[in-house]
Motif scaffolding. Structure first.
Motif, mmCIF file in Angstrom:
data_model
loop_
_atom_site.group_PDB
_atom_site.id
_atom_site.type_symbol
_atom_site.label_atom_id
_atom_site.label_comp_id
_atom_site.label_asym_id
_atom_site.label_seq_id
_atom_site.Cartn_x
_atom_site.Cartn_y
_atom_site.Cartn_z
ATOM 1 N N ASP A 67 0.950 -1.257 0.204
ATOM 2 C CA ASP A 67 -0.067 0.145 -0.093
ATOM 3 C C ASP A 67 0.901 1.222 0.124
ATOM 4 N N GLY A 68 1.881 1.418 -0.696
ATOM 5 C CA GLY A 68 2.630 2.465 -1.091
ATOM 6 C C GLY A 68 3.781 2.444 0.032
ATOM 7 N N ASP A 152 0.342 8.831 -4.373
ATOM 8 C CA ASP A 152 1.675 7.720 -3.904
ATOM 9 C C ASP A 152 2.761 8.717 -3.418
ATOM 10 N N ARG A 153 2.577 9.779 -3.716
ATOM 11 C CA ARG A 153 3.942 10.808 -3.319
ATOM 12 C C ARG A 153 3.251 11.891 -2.299
ATOM 13 N N PHE A 158 -0.601 10.062 2.814
ATOM 14 C CA PHE A 158 -0.045 8.766 3.451
ATOM 15 C C PHE A 158 0.000 8.978 4.871
#
Length: 273
Positions: A67-68, A152-153, A158
């Motif tokens: 998951d990243g 994703d960055r 996150f």
């Protein structure tokens, strides 16, 4: 590193209570050419871009997690390496330029001195209060819409995800790695290079617009997170201009670090859960 004949000079004059003799240390700050400024910029920006977009994805394939998490780990490691490299650039250039790394000389050469009022000449003390509005304005930037980072960055995304919260829960090791990244980001890396090294050496090439050029270069440096470049242009007025006006890199370092402290508190809260 090429330089023009013009120099900026600052003096560090320690006083003595028992002697009339005064020792003065003159620290010359050479002025870089446009080409030299761009060379330092490229030495900082290009490795960061390559580390973020080429090295990190390749490294992520070798790291554990789902998951990243692998990419996030890789980005932390790669960007930390890039920021440490910027510190190395500063150390090498100052050592070559000044012939020493003694703190007294480094402090003057990198504008690591207390801010000085351009009107009264007062240094330190109440002059530090200029940080209050600057930090508030810097925080207010988050209220403006930006281009948006890829999911994703996106650090914020996150941290808010189940994967991110699970990853950081009790994870002091990676929290420590992030602390290293943050220290080199706002104290020993970006700010030291742009406001401590470059800004005092850009007047010969850019004149009164040196702080504008410094801010534009700082924005363009963010090849590793290009979606932040438009917003970072605003930092010209919050980081570059006050650092120049008060002749102190500590202004940019302190204002920039306020954002780091905010994210640090968020991550620490996750670690303590």
């Amino acid at each position: 590193m090429s330089s023009s004949p013009e120099h900026q000079t600052s003096a560090d004059v320690p006083g003595t209570a028992t002697s009339s003799q005064t020792a003065a240390t003159q620290v010359e700050i050479p002025q870089y050419s446009v080409l030299a400024v761009l060379g330092v910029w490229a030495a900082a920006a290009l490795p960061m871009g390559m580390l973020a977009w080429l090295v990190a994805p390749a490294l992520a394939d070798r790291l554990s997690g789902t998951d990243g998490v692998p990419l996030f780990k890789a980005l932390i490691l790669c960007l930390t390496a890039g920021l440490v490299w910027q510190f190395v650039i500063v150390v090498v250039l100052v050592r070559t330029e000044q012939g020493t790394l003694r703190w007294r000389t480094v402090r003057e050469a990198l504008w690591l001195t207390s801010p000085r009022s351009p009107r009264s000449g007062r240094a330190g003390g109440r002059v530090w209060l200029v940080l209050v509005p600057l930090v508030l304005l810097f925080a207010a930037e988050d209220l403006f819409p930006d281009l948006g980072a890829p999911y994703d960055r996106d650090l914020g995304a996150f941290l808010g995800s189940d994967a991110g919260q699970h990853f950081f829960s009790g994870n002091w090791t990676w929290f420590a790695v992030l602390v290293v990244l943050w220290v080199f980001n706002t104290v020993l890396g970006e700010e030291l290079l742009f406001r401590g090294l470059l800004l005092p050496r850009m007047n010969g090439a850019f004149g009164r617009a040196d702080w504008v050029a410094n801010g534009v270069l700082f924005a363009a440096y963010h090849l590793h997170i290009p979606w932040s470049i438009p917003a970072t242009l605003l930092d010209t007025f919050l980081l570059a201009y006050p650092s120049k006006r008060y002749r102190s890199a500590w202004i940019g370092i302190a204002v920039h670090s306020s954002q780091t402290l905010f994210f640090g508190a968020l991550v620490l809260a996750l670690v303590l859960r």
